[in-house]
Design an enzyme around this catalytic site. Structure first.
Site, short mmCIF file in Angstrom:
data_model
loop_
_atom_site.label_atom_id
_atom_site.label_comp_id
_atom_site.label_asym_id
_atom_site.label_seq_id
_atom_site.Cartn_x
_atom_site.Cartn_y
_atom_site.Cartn_z
N GLY A 14 0.79 -1.22 0.00
CA GLY A 14 0.00 0.00 0.00
C GLY A 14 0.82 1.27 0.00
CB ILE A 15 3.84 2.34 1.88
CG1 ILE A 15 3.19 2.35 3.27
CG2 ILE A 15 4.89 3.45 1.77
CD1 ILE A 15 4.15 2.10 4.42
CG ASP A 73 15.54 -10.81 -6.91
OD1 ASP A 73 15.46 -10.03 -5.93
OD2 ASP A 73 16.06 -11.94 -6.83
CB SER A 119 10.73 0.87 9.70
OG SER A 119 9.87 0.47 10.74
CE1 TYR A 161 10.83 -4.65 8.15
CE2 TYR A 161 10.21 -3.97 10.38
CZ TYR A 161 10.13 -3.82 9.00
OH TYR A 161 9.33 -2.82 8.47
CE LYS A 174 12.28 -1.69 6.73
NZ LYS A 174 12.07 -1.14 5.37
N PRO A 195 8.07 5.19 8.51
CG PRO A 195 7.04 4.18 6.69
CD PRO A 195 8.38 4.35 7.35
#
Length: 246
Positions: A14-15, A55, A137, A151, A155, A181
């Site tokens: 969605g982003i 990719d 993030s 993760y 980030k 975000p």
């Protein structure tokens, strides 16, 4: 007014899709990308934009994609990399972290941004103008609620890469920034995470947000002003778009 050419990756989520729409509204010529397949085809059809599947963790694929874009549309002078994520992983104890899973998340969240920059920067440098925006993030600034070590670490690494690229490229008229975000229901993975919190966890998460509500992909896309002409003296910044959590 120059009509810039923008490459936006990660548009199956969605982003990425919201950012692509916003850049179209800002009169950029937008090309979208994600992993090849039906999901990308569907996203491109909904957006009404040309798509090239690749990719992003393969540097050769990045070079090929760049050449195809230049041939069909011209050289991108805006890059927004919204690809990445958790690769369907869940939080695990430290002792159970698997090397292959660790590296797959780094490939999605860090390697792709490096390879994309390597592909598009030469033309930006030659023209003396460029805008690169990564999507990091809140997890790139603090521990992650996902509990996924890779993760969080990836980030944080993306934040560092963003700042390093800014230092190197700013003298050539290329700004490099990152949007960080907060929690946004933007794809199936975030929807599963939200549901896993349960009513109490959901209420606690919202309580920590100053605006007392979750954001939307369109809220994140509003930060696309970092790609504008006016943002030429904004570089090396990590813009938290999280309703005030930061």
């Amino acid at each position: 007014m120059t009509r810039h050419i923008a490459l936006v990756t990660g548009v199956v989520g969605g982003i990425g899709a919201a950012i692509a729409k916003r850049l179209c509204q800002d009169r950029a010529r937008v090309i979208v990308s994600d992993l090849p397949g039906a999901a990308l085809d569907d996203a491109a059809n909904r957006l009404g934009l040309p798509a090239i599947g690749a990719d992003l963790g393969d540097p050769r694929a990045m070079t090929s994609m760049r050449d195809r874009i230049i041939s069909a549309h011209g050289a991108p002078d805006i890059l927004v990399n919204a690809a990445g994520g958790v690769r369907n992983q869940v939080g695990t104890p430290l002792e159970k972290v698997v090397p292959e899973e660790w590296h797959s998340i780094f490939a999605a969240n860090v390697d792709a941004s490096l390879y994309l920059a390597q592909a598009v920067v030469p033309a930006m440098r030659a023209s003396g103008w460029g805008r690169i925006v990564t999507i990091s993030s809140g997890t790139g600034l603090r521990p992650s609620l996902t509990g996924i070590h890779a993760y969080t670490a990836s980030k944080h690494a993306l934040v560092g890469l963003t700042k390093q690229l800014s230092l190197e490229l700013g003298q050539h008229g290329i700004t490099v920034n990152s949007i960080a975000p907060g929690f946004v229901l933007s794809n199936p993975a975030t929807q599963r995470q939200w549901e896993a919190y349960g009513p109490y966890g959901q209420a606690e998460l919202i309580r920590r947000i100053h605006t007392r509500k979750l954001g939307t992909p369109e809220d994140i896309a509003a930060a696309a002003f970092l790609t504008s002409e006016e943002a030429g003296w904004i570089s090396g910044q990590i813009l938290s778009v999280d309703g005030g959590v930061s």
